[in-house]
Design a protein around this motif. Sequence first.
Motif, PDB file in Angstrom:
ATOM      1  N   PRO A  10       5.742  -3.200   2.417  1.00 49.29           N
ATOM      2  CA  PRO A  10       6.843  -2.277   2.176  1.00 49.29           C
ATOM      3  C   PRO A  10       6.345  -0.831   2.106  1.00 49.29           C
ATOM      4  O   PRO A  10       5.157  -0.598   1.828  1.00 49.29           O
ATOM      5  N   PRO A  11       7.212   0.147   2.344  1.00 56.73           N
ATOM      6  CA  PRO A  11       6.808   1.554   2.271  1.00 56.73           C
ATOM      7  C   PRO A  11       6.225   1.947   0.919  1.00 56.73           C
ATOM      8  O   PRO A  11       5.415   2.873   0.832  1.00 56.73           O
ATOM      9  N   SER A  12       6.627   1.240  -0.143  1.00 50.67           N
ATOM     10  CA  SER A  12       6.105   1.556  -1.469  1.00 50.67           C
ATOM     11  C   SER A  12       4.611   1.257  -1.581  1.00 50.67           C
ATOM     12  O   SER A  12       3.919   1.814  -2.442  1.00 50.67           O
ATOM     13  N   VAL A  13       4.097   0.377  -0.720  1.00 50.61           N
ATOM     14  CA  VAL A  13       2.669   0.037  -0.728  1.00 50.61           C
ATOM     15  C   VAL A  13       1.861   1.106  -0.003  1.00 50.61           C
ATOM     16  O   VAL A  13       0.817   1.557  -0.491  1.00 50.61           O
ATOM     17  N   PHE A  14       2.329   1.528   1.174  1.00 56.48           N
ATOM     18  CA  PHE A  14       1.639   2.567   1.951  1.00 56.48           C
ATOM     19  C   PHE A  14       2.642   3.179   2.915  1.00 56.48           C
ATOM     20  O   PHE A  14       3.228   2.460   3.732  1.00 56.48           O
ATOM     21  N   SER A  15       2.851   4.476   2.832  1.00 60.07           N
ATOM     22  CA  SER A  15       3.866   5.128   3.659  1.00 60.07           C
ATOM     23  C   SER A  15       3.265   5.961   4.786  1.00 60.07           C
ATOM     24  O   SER A  15       3.989   6.477   5.633  1.00 60.07           O
ATOM     25  N   GLY A  16       1.933   6.100   4.795  1.00 54.50           N
ATOM     26  CA  GLY A  16       1.287   6.898   5.831  1.00 54.50           C
ATOM     27  C   GLY A  16       1.271   6.198   7.175  1.00 54.50           C
ATOM     28  O   GLY A  16       1.494   4.991   7.280  1.00 54.50           O
ATOM     29  N   ASP A  17       0.982   6.969   8.217  1.00 55.41           N
ATOM     30  CA  ASP A  17       0.923   6.405   9.557  1.00 55.41           C
ATOM     31  C   ASP A  17      -0.408   5.676   9.753  1.00 55.41           C
ATOM     32  O   ASP A  17      -1.410   5.993   9.113  1.00 55.41           O
ATOM     33  N   ILE A  18      -0.423   4.672  10.614  1.00 57.96           N
ATOM     34  CA  ILE A  18      -1.645   3.970  11.014  1.00 57.96           C
ATOM     35  C   ILE A  18      -1.697   4.009  12.532  1.00 57.96           C
ATOM     36  O   ILE A  18      -0.791   3.529  13.207  1.00 57.96           O
ATOM     37  N   GLY A  19      -2.763   4.595  13.058  1.00 61.10           N
ATOM     38  CA  GLY A  19      -2.897   4.730  14.494  1.00 61.10           C
ATOM     39  C   GLY A  19      -3.765   3.655  15.103  1.00 61.10           C
ATOM     40  O   GLY A  19      -4.537   2.973  14.414  1.00 61.10           O
ATOM     41  N   LEU A  20      -3.640   3.491  16.404  1.00 64.23           N
ATOM     42  CA  LEU A  20      -4.443   2.527  17.140  1.00 64.23           C
ATOM     43  C   LEU A  20      -5.926   2.817  16.919  1.00 64.23           C
ATOM     44  O   LEU A  20      -6.388   3.936  17.111  1.00 64.23           O
ATOM     45  N   GLY A  21      -6.683   1.803  16.473  1.00 65.41           N
ATOM     46  CA  GLY A  21      -8.116   1.957  16.286  1.00 65.41           C
ATOM     47  C   GLY A  21      -8.532   2.397  14.899  1.00 65.41           C
ATOM     48  O   GLY A  21      -9.739   2.442  14.606  1.00 65.41           O
ATOM     49  N   GLN A  22      -7.582   2.709  14.022  1.00 64.85           N
ATOM     50  CA  GLN A  22      -7.950   3.123  12.671  1.00 64.85           C
ATOM     51  C   GLN A  22      -8.397   1.922  11.837  1.00 64.85           C
ATOM     52  O   GLN A  22      -7.839   0.836  11.947  1.00 64.85           O
ATOM     53  N   ALA A  23      -9.413   2.128  11.002  1.00 62.98           N
ATOM     54  CA  ALA A  23      -9.899   1.082  10.107  1.00 62.98           C
ATOM     55  C   ALA A  23      -9.090   1.111   8.820  1.00 62.98           C
ATOM     56  O   ALA A  23      -8.829   2.182   8.258  1.00 62.98           O
ATOM     57  N   ILE A  24      -8.668  -0.065   8.363  1.00 59.49           N
ATOM     58  CA  ILE A  24      -7.857  -0.170   7.152  1.00 59.49           C
ATOM     59  C   ILE A  24      -8.393  -1.290   6.263  1.00 59.49           C
ATOM     60  O   ILE A  24      -9.157  -2.143   6.710  1.00 59.49           O
ATOM     61  N   THR A  25      -8.008  -1.271   5.008  1.00 57.54           N
ATOM     62  CA  THR A  25      -8.213  -2.397   4.102  1.00 57.54           C
ATOM     63  C   THR A  25      -6.843  -2.938   3.731  1.00 57.54           C
ATOM     64  O   THR A  25      -5.843  -2.209   3.750  1.00 57.54           O
ATOM     65  N   ALA A  26      -6.788  -4.219   3.394  1.00 59.26           N
ATOM     66  CA  ALA A  26      -5.516  -4.835   3.004  1.00 59.26           C
ATOM     67  C   ALA A  26      -5.782  -5.990   2.040  1.00 59.26           C
ATOM     68  O   ALA A  26      -6.793  -6.678   2.146  1.00 59.26           O
ATOM     69  N   THR A  27      -4.874  -6.169   1.109  1.00 55.68           N
ATOM     70  CA  THR A  27      -4.934  -7.290   0.168  1.00 55.68           C
ATOM     71  C   THR A  27      -3.538  -7.868   0.028  1.00 55.68           C
ATOM     72  O   THR A  27      -2.564  -7.129  -0.138  1.00 55.68           O
ATOM     73  N   GLY A  28      -3.429  -9.201   0.107  1.00 56.43           N
ATOM     74  CA  GLY A  28      -2.121  -9.820  -0.059  1.00 56.43           C
ATOM     75  C   GLY A  28      -2.116 -11.292   0.268  1.00 56.43           C
ATOM     76  O   GLY A  28      -3.162 -11.919   0.457  1.00 56.43           O
TER      77      GLY A  28
END
Length: 245
Positions: free
Chosen positions: A201-219
């Motif tokens: 949901p937007p409340s978790v992260f509202s920023g943009d994510i582009g192709l090739g960007q490294a991210i972390t996630a938990t769920g």
Amino acid sequence: DSYKPQGSTRGADQINEAVITKTGQSAPSPEPVDVSDVAEIAAGGAREIALYSALVRLTDVSITKPADQYNEFEVNGKLAVDDLLKPQGGAWYSAVCGDRLATLVGFGYFSYGITKLIVRSKDDFGTVTLAQAESSTASAVQQASSGAAGACISPKSFATLVATTQRFVESSSDAGISLYGVFAADSANAAPWAAVKVVYPPSVFSGDIGLGQAITATGNVEEYFANTQVKARAVSIVTATPASV
């Protein structure tokens, strides 16, 4: 106030065609009935029928089935909980298997053949003790059996995923965006099975994510219409500069 004869819908008592007059006088909030054992108000419980429409309070309950696409989840392996009264868009609380709630308040209800607890607002959720997440990878959850839809497995933490798509809108309504999504893999140019869809949901992260960007996630890792996905309660950008994908 004046009212016409009472009725009932799906187990919840109601006053039909009510004529409501505001008196300007404040009234104390109703005190919930304390229920020590969830089984008492679950299907077949000794107080199931008696507490339909009544406000009840449960103490120290555990999430045993994660939130589905309607944000309905299960506590103590016995009782469904629904946020039926919430306006569209987002969620008051996204249930993850293993979470514990110090208290949970709602009223008894019956819908689609299931006895449920209907929460009224985010204030009905007491202090949440989050389940401990286990480290994992996209390829691991894709190759392993992540369980049938609604299965209760421990939440997973992904230290580094690389976005193989840009962020997109997974779900929306007139009330706004309720879920974003992005496909991500363990590394750039990874095999197809090493990618997984991450929704949040937007409340978790509202920023943009582009192709090739490294991210972390938990769920939660779940099966949604036969596709494995991560329903994230935490998402963040690791690197601002996208890698070549």
